[in-house]
Scaffold this motif. Structure first.
Motif, mmCIF file in Angstrom:
data_model
loop_
_atom_site.group_PDB
_atom_site.id
_atom_site.type_symbol
_atom_site.label_atom_id
_atom_site.label_comp_id
_atom_site.label_asym_id
_atom_site.label_seq_id
_atom_site.Cartn_x
_atom_site.Cartn_y
_atom_site.Cartn_z
ATOM 1 N N ARG A 95 -19.274 -44.387 2.452
ATOM 2 C CA ARG A 95 -20.181 -44.658 3.714
ATOM 3 C C ARG A 95 -19.025 -43.851 5.024
ATOM 4 N NH1 ARG A 95 -24.752 -45.687 4.792
ATOM 5 N NH2 ARG A 95 -25.469 -46.251 7.076
ATOM 6 N N ARG A 118 -28.247 -40.589 -0.164
ATOM 7 C CA ARG A 118 -28.690 -41.319 1.429
ATOM 8 C C ARG A 118 -28.668 -42.573 1.931
ATOM 9 N NH1 ARG A 118 -33.766 -38.397 0.368
ATOM 10 N NH2 ARG A 118 -32.661 -36.692 0.183
ATOM 11 N N VAL A 119 -29.439 -43.086 1.570
ATOM 12 C CA VAL A 119 -29.083 -44.744 1.627
ATOM 13 C C VAL A 119 -28.208 -45.280 2.250
ATOM 14 C CG1 VAL A 119 -30.671 -46.860 2.028
ATOM 15 C CG2 VAL A 119 -31.756 -44.902 1.190
ATOM 16 N N PHE A 120 -27.552 -45.728 1.659
ATOM 17 C CA PHE A 120 -26.509 -46.447 0.995
ATOM 18 C C PHE A 120 -24.705 -45.646 1.224
ATOM 19 C CE2 PHE A 120 -28.943 -48.683 -2.410
ATOM 20 C CZ PHE A 120 -29.089 -49.374 -1.291
ATOM 21 N N PRO A 165 -24.285 -41.771 2.786
ATOM 22 C CA PRO A 165 -24.792 -40.198 3.242
ATOM 23 C C PRO A 165 -23.838 -39.757 3.776
ATOM 24 C CG PRO A 165 -26.146 -41.508 5.000
ATOM 25 C CD PRO A 165 -24.481 -42.622 4.207
ATOM 26 N N GLY A 191 -30.926 -38.883 -3.698
ATOM 27 C CA GLY A 191 -31.632 -40.094 -2.564
ATOM 28 C C GLY A 191 -30.872 -41.646 -2.640
ATOM 29 N N PHE A 230 -36.469 -44.251 -3.256
ATOM 30 C CA PHE A 230 -35.719 -43.738 -2.006
ATOM 31 C C PHE A 230 -35.864 -42.217 -1.865
ATOM 32 C CE2 PHE A 230 -32.288 -46.740 -2.267
ATOM 33 C CZ PHE A 230 -32.632 -48.066 -2.188
ATOM 34 N N GLN A 231 -36.020 -40.985 -1.907
ATOM 35 C CA GLN A 231 -36.768 -39.986 -2.432
ATOM 36 C C GLN A 231 -38.207 -39.865 -2.012
ATOM 37 O OE1 GLN A 231 -35.511 -37.353 -5.203
ATOM 38 N NE2 GLN A 231 -33.362 -37.513 -4.486
#
Length: 425
Positions: free
Chosen positions: A109, A297-299, A301, A294, A25-26
Motif C-alpha cells: 500500500r 483497490r481497498v487494501f 491500491p 477489487g 468490493f467491486q
C-alpha cells in the motif's frame, strides 16, 4: 490456532476468500460473486488435485530410483519436515505467517513493492524454517515472531518485485506476477541466461523432424519423459524394489499388476496430473486476477497479485520438460560429488526438480533461449542440493532425521539470517 493452521494449509480456501472479497468490493452481482468465488476455489483445488497425482507418481519413482541405485541420504521435503515439527513450532509459525501477511499488505500500500504474495502455503514453510533457525540461535518467542515476520513480510513484497522484470516478459502483461519458493533461483537463472545464452534459439521453436512431430504435443512429451525414467529405474531395480514402488501406487492391488502395466499406466497418470494442474491454473487465474483488483483497490491500491509459478508452464512446455531433466541430472551428479567434498548426500526431490527446474528453464529461455534454459535449470539443480546440504546443521536440533527444507528461498533465507544474526551476537 489449530483452525488458523488448517486454514493457511488450505490455499484454495484463502484464494476463495480473496476472490469473494474482491468481487464484493467491486459490488459485483450476487451471481457473479458466487461464480467467481466457486471457480477460483475449483481452479485452485484442481491444481492441488493435479499436484497430488504428480506427487504420488513421483514418490513411487523416487523410491524406486533411490533403491535401484542404492542412494541413501537426506530428502528435501517441506511437507515432511513441517509434519515432523508442527507440534514444536507450528503455533509460532502460524503467528509469523499472520503478521507477515499484514506487513506484505502494508508495504504494497505504501511503497513501490506493490505485490501481494498469494502462495501462502509456501510462506508457511518459510515461517517454519526461520523459526527453527532463530531457535537454534537461542532467541525467545517474541524476538522470533518479530524478526521472522519482518523478514518474511519484506520478502513477500520484494521477491515478486525483483522477479517481475523477467516474469513480465513471459506473462506479457502486469495483470499478475509470480510468487514461489525459488525466486532466487529464477532471478539468477534469468541473468545467467541473458549473459551466456542466445535469445534467438527459443526452446518452443526447436526444429523437430516430421517423424517426431508428436513430441510437440506437451501431454505426449510428458508421458514419454516419465516412461523413460520409470523404465530405466525398473531395469536396474530388483523385483522386490519394483513391488515396493508399485505398492505405493496401487496398495494391496499391486500384486495384480506387472512391471509393464505399472510403467505405462503411471506415465499416463503423471501426464494426466500435469494436465489437470495446468487446467486448474488457467481456470484459477481467469477468476482471481479480475477479483483481486477489487481487493487491492481497498487494501492496497495498485497492487498486483503474485501467484504460483505453475501458471507459466503452459507458456513454454518444452522448456518445462528440459528444465526438469537438466535439474534432475545435475542433482544426480551432486550425489557423486558430495561425499568427496564433505557434504551430506541430498536425495533429489523429484517434485522440486520438476516444478522449480521447469520454471527456471522457462525464465532462462526467456532471456537466453535454449542455452539459457539449460544454464538456468542446471543452476537450479545445484541450488537444490548445495543449499539443503549447507543448512542441514541449522535444523538438526528439531530431531527430524533424514529430511530438510527443499526450496532455494527457504534455505538461502535461513543461511542469510543465521549469518546476519551471528554477526550481532
Amino acid at each position: 490456532m489449530e483452525i488458523f493452521l488448517s486454514l493457511v494449509k488450505t490455499p484454495a480456501v484463502i484464494i476463495a476468500i480473496i476472490a469473494f472479497l474482491g468481487l464484493l468490493f467491486q459490488r459485483a452481482s450476487v451471481s457473479r460473486i458466487i461464480a467467481g468465488t466457486a471457480l477460483s476455489f475449483i481452479g485452485f483445488t484442481m491444481i492441488k488435485v493435479g499436484g497430488s497425482i504428480l506427487m504420488k507418481v513421483l514418490t513411487a519413482f523416487s523410491t524406486l530410483f533411490s533403491s535401484a541405485f542404492n542412494i541413501v541420504g537426506v530428502v528435501p521435503s517441506n511437507e515432511a519436515i513441517m509434519a515432523a515439527t508442527i507440534d514444536q513450532i507450528g503455533s509460532t509459525a502460524a503467528i509469523i505467517l499472520l503478521f507477515s501477511m499484514v506487513i506484505n499488505i502494508v508495504l504494497a500500500r505504501f511503497t513501490r513493492l506493490k505485490f501481494i504474495y498469494l502462495s501462502l502455503h509456501l510462506v508457511l514453510f518459510m515461517s517454519f524454517a526461520l523459526t527453527a533457525v532463530l531457535m537454534q540461535l537461542g532467541y525467545s518467542y517474541y524476538p522470533i515472531v518479530i524478526i521472522s515476520s519482518i523478514f518474511i513480510g519484506c520478502y513477500m513484497a520484494a521477491a515478486p518485485f525483483f522477479l517481475n522484470k523477467f516474469s513480465r516478459e513471459i506473462i506479457g502483461s502486469d495483470e499478475y506476477a509470480i510468487s514461489h519458493a525459488a525466486i532466487s533461483s529464477y532471478i539468477i537463472g534469468s541473468y545467467m541466461g541473458k549473459w551466456f545464452g542466445n535469445k534467438k534459439t527459443d526452446t518452443e521453436h526447436l526444429k523437430i523432424s516430421n517423424k517426431f512431430d508428436f513430441l510437440r504435443e506437451p501431454n505426449i512429451a510428458t508421458l514419454l519423459t516419465m516412461l523413460v525414467l520409470l523404465l530405466i529405474s525398473c531395469v536396474f531395480a530388483t523385483q522386490p524394489q519394483i513391488k515396493t514402488a508399485m505398492t505405493l501406487v496401487y496398495g494391496a492391488g499391486a500384486a495384480d499388476k506387472n512391471m509393464v502395466i505399472f510403467i505405462l499406466e503411471q506415465s499416463a497418470v503423471f501426464a494426466c496430473g500435469l494436465y489437470l494442474a495446468k487446467a486448474g491454473v488457467n481456470l484459477f487465474t481467469a477468476e482471481i486476477v479480475p477479483a483481486f483488483k477489487g481487493f487491492s483497490r481497498v487494501f492496497a491500491p495498485g497492487a498486483v497479485p503474485a501467484v504460483d509459478v505453475m501458471v507459466l508452464f503452459t507458456k513454454a512446455p518444452n522448456a518445462t520438460l528440459i528444465g526438469f531433466l537438466v535439474s534432475f541430472c545435475v542433482e544426480l551428479v551432486c550425489i557423486l560429488i558430495f561425499p568427496f567434498v564433505g557434504l551430506p548426500i541430498i536425495v533429489p526431490g523429484i517434485m522440486a526438480s520438476f516444478i522449480t527446474g521447469g520454471a527456471a528453464a522457462i525464465f532462462g529461455n526467456a532471456t537466453g533461449g535454449f542455452r539459457g534454459a539449460i544454464i538456468a535449470s542446471g543452476i537450479n539443480g545445484l541450488l537444490l542440493c548445495v543449499l539443503p546440504a549447507l543448512t542441514l546443521p541449522l535444523f538438526s536440533h528439531l530431531g527430524a532425521r533424514g529430511v530438510t527444507f527443499a526450496d532455494p528461498d527457504f534455505t538461502l533465507s535461513s543461511l542469510v539470517l543465521d549469518h546476519l544474526l551471528r554477526f550481532f551476537q
